[in-house]
Design an enzyme around this catalytic site. Structure first.
Site, PDB file in Angstrom:
ATOM      1  N   SER A 319      38.359 -17.538  62.610  1.00  0.00           N
ATOM      2  CA  SER A 319      39.757 -17.524  62.201  1.00  0.00           C
ATOM      3  C   SER A 319      39.937 -17.370  60.689  1.00  0.00           C
ATOM      4  CB  SER A 319      40.493 -18.745  62.760  1.00  0.00           C
ATOM      5  OG  SER A 319      40.106 -19.940  62.164  1.00  0.00           O
ATOM      6  N   ASP A 330      37.150  -5.558  52.658  1.00  0.00           N
ATOM      7  CA  ASP A 330      37.990  -4.362  52.559  1.00  0.00           C
ATOM      8  C   ASP A 330      38.316  -4.006  51.112  1.00  0.00           C
ATOM      9  OD1 ASP A 330      37.947  -4.120  55.257  1.00  0.00           O
ATOM     10  OD2 ASP A 330      40.062  -4.533  55.593  1.00  0.00           O
ATOM     11  N   LYS A 344      37.847 -14.692  66.198  1.00  0.00           N
ATOM     12  CA  LYS A 344      39.108 -15.358  66.551  1.00  0.00           C
ATOM     13  C   LYS A 344      40.200 -14.781  65.659  1.00  0.00           C
ATOM     14  CE  LYS A 344      42.033 -18.593  67.906  1.00  0.00           C
ATOM     15  NZ  LYS A 344      43.188 -18.254  67.052  1.00  0.00           N
TER      16      LYS A 344
END
Length: 454
Positions: A319, A330, A344
């Protein structure tokens, strides 16, 4: 809907005892809710849309008749009298549990636990768990808890609690059995991959106080920060640690360790990323309702801009930790190392009902800045480093100049101090191979940086 970092102070993450991925009163799972979970009002649809929705919404009358019939049969034919309210509560609970592992029906006690988990202090043994084929799978033991001290590991399958089979009890019952008064003991029977026989592990219950941020130096000019889980104060604590590290002199590299981090508060995850980047997307969500579509953007409040970073993740990273790893990956701000994360990537929203009850309902999915979905996919590391033990080969040691009797001293290096540093390096390589490799990568980047800048 767009949010700058300063506008999301009311957004936090939850996780509690639910079917599927859950906690044992022991740790947070889940990802985020808005406000205290109250979802924003949807913009009024046009009249045409409203007519269309009414035309397409038809009650499943046959299924409702079947529900009524089952309810009537239970009420009149069950071996013992049952309370109507209890049967209906069970029906609601089952309806929500059938959606996905993270949606659940929160009764008053569970609602209370939600607030405990976001503070970082709760009772139990200290493990993050999921339900798997009737057994309990350990996603990760939490740092500095009874579970870690007893030797429980990520991936262990709990089959018995105090010698009673887990399959004979519900998940909630199993969770309650693992709780108890601090100082009392519990016996967990576990199956571990690679071992033929189950083992019994004695765990002494305690009050679990999770320290979110830990840090230390790795040599003179490299820093190590571990985030154990994301709590309400994790972002501010991290920034304090980074300022402290910067004040102690030049830093050539930073290892951010989020292995076995089950997640937690969304705001904290956003603040952590924001400490390392000063513009662009951090994470965004998409759901069926317009209010579930959100974007979280970095601010210019950057703390550590140019220092090379290595981020460690593994299968126990879930998560919020995946949000951080995905964003830094990124933005090409860090090299992600280790093994693939848990995956998750769904958003849970708390929808309050009456009588101190609420629904924790999955309402959206998380996406990294480049549009990758975390859900059931996880974050793939840039450099795969499996957990391993590094052992030195037994080879003949070649004599060196400093071993010769009467050798000239260097005059610039304390040879005893140099030997201590070598021993420390060996200890790290043997104790934590993944961290050892991350540190080696940062050292290589520092060397390359020197060469390219000269």
């Amino acid at each position: 809907m767009k949010f700058s970092l300063k506008l999301i102070s009311v957004i936090f993450s939850v996780g509690l005892r639910v079917t599927g991925l859950s906690v044992t009163g022991l740790a947070v799972t889940g990802i985020s809710v808005t406000g205290l979970g109250v979802i924003g009002k949807v913009q009024a649809a046009s009249l045409q849309d409203a007519v269309h929705q009414e035309a397409t919404k038809k009650l499943p009358l046959e299924e409702l008749r079947r529900f009524s019939e089952v309810f009537d049969r239970i009420k009149n034919s069950y071996v013992e009298p049952v309370d109507d309210a209890k049967v209906l509560e069970d029906a609601i609970r089952g309806m929500i549990a059938g959606l996905d592992p993270h949606s659940s029906y929160l009764e008053p006690e569970a609602f209370e636990e939600l607030q405990e988990h976001t503070t970082g202090e709760f009772g139990g043994v200290g493990i993050e768990i999921s339900l798997e084929d009737g057994f309990i799978r350990v996603i990760t033991p939490i740092d500095d808890t009874p579970a870690v001290k007893a030797g429980i590991k990520a991936g262990d399958l709990i089959t018995r609690i105090d010698n009673e089979p887990v399959k004979s009890m519900g998940l909630d019952d199993a969770i309650n059995r693992m709780r108890g008064k601090p100082g009392t003991e519990i016996i967990l029977t576990i199956l571990r991959e690679g071992e033929e026989k189950p083992r019994n592990i004695k765990v002494i219950r305690d009050v679990i106080k999770v320290t979110s941020i830990k840090h230390r130096k790795l040599g003179d000019q490299y820093a190590y920060i571990r985030i154990t889980q994301f709590q309400g104060n994790t972002g501010s604590d991290l920034k304090q640690v980074l300022h402290k590290i910067k004040s102690q002199g030049e830093i050539k590299g930073l290892v951010l360790d989020m292995r076995n981090n089950p997640g937690g508060v969304l705001q904290a995850a956003v603040e952590v990323v924001d400490a390392f980047i000063n513009k662009g997307m951090i994470v965004y969500t998409k759901g069926r309702l317009s209010s579930a579509d959100t974007e979280f953007l970095a601010t210019d409040d950057i703390v550590l801009a140019d220092v090379p970073m290595a981020v460690l993740i593994n299968g126990g990273s879930a998560s919020a930790s995946e949000i951080v790893a995905g964003a830094l990956q990124d933005h090409k701000r860090a090299v992600i190392m280790g093994t693939a994360s848990f995956g998750k990537g769904s958003v849970q929203t708390i929808l309050p009902l009456t009588d101190l009850r609420a629904l924790k309902l999955t309402t959206a999915r998380y996406f990294t800045p480049s549009g990758r979905s975390i859900q059931a996919q996880g974050i793939q590391p840039d450099v795969v480093v499996e957990e391993a033990e590094l052992k030195k080969l037994q080879v003949r040691a070649f004599p060196k100049e400093k071993d010769l009797s009467g050798h000239l001293f260097n005059g610039q290096v304390d040879e005893s101090e140099d030997a201590q540093l070598e021993d420390a390096g060996k200890s790290l390589s043997e104790r934590d191979y993944q961290l050892y490799e991350a540190l080696n990568l940062l050292k290589a980047l520092a060397i390359v940086g020197k060469v390219t800048s000269s």
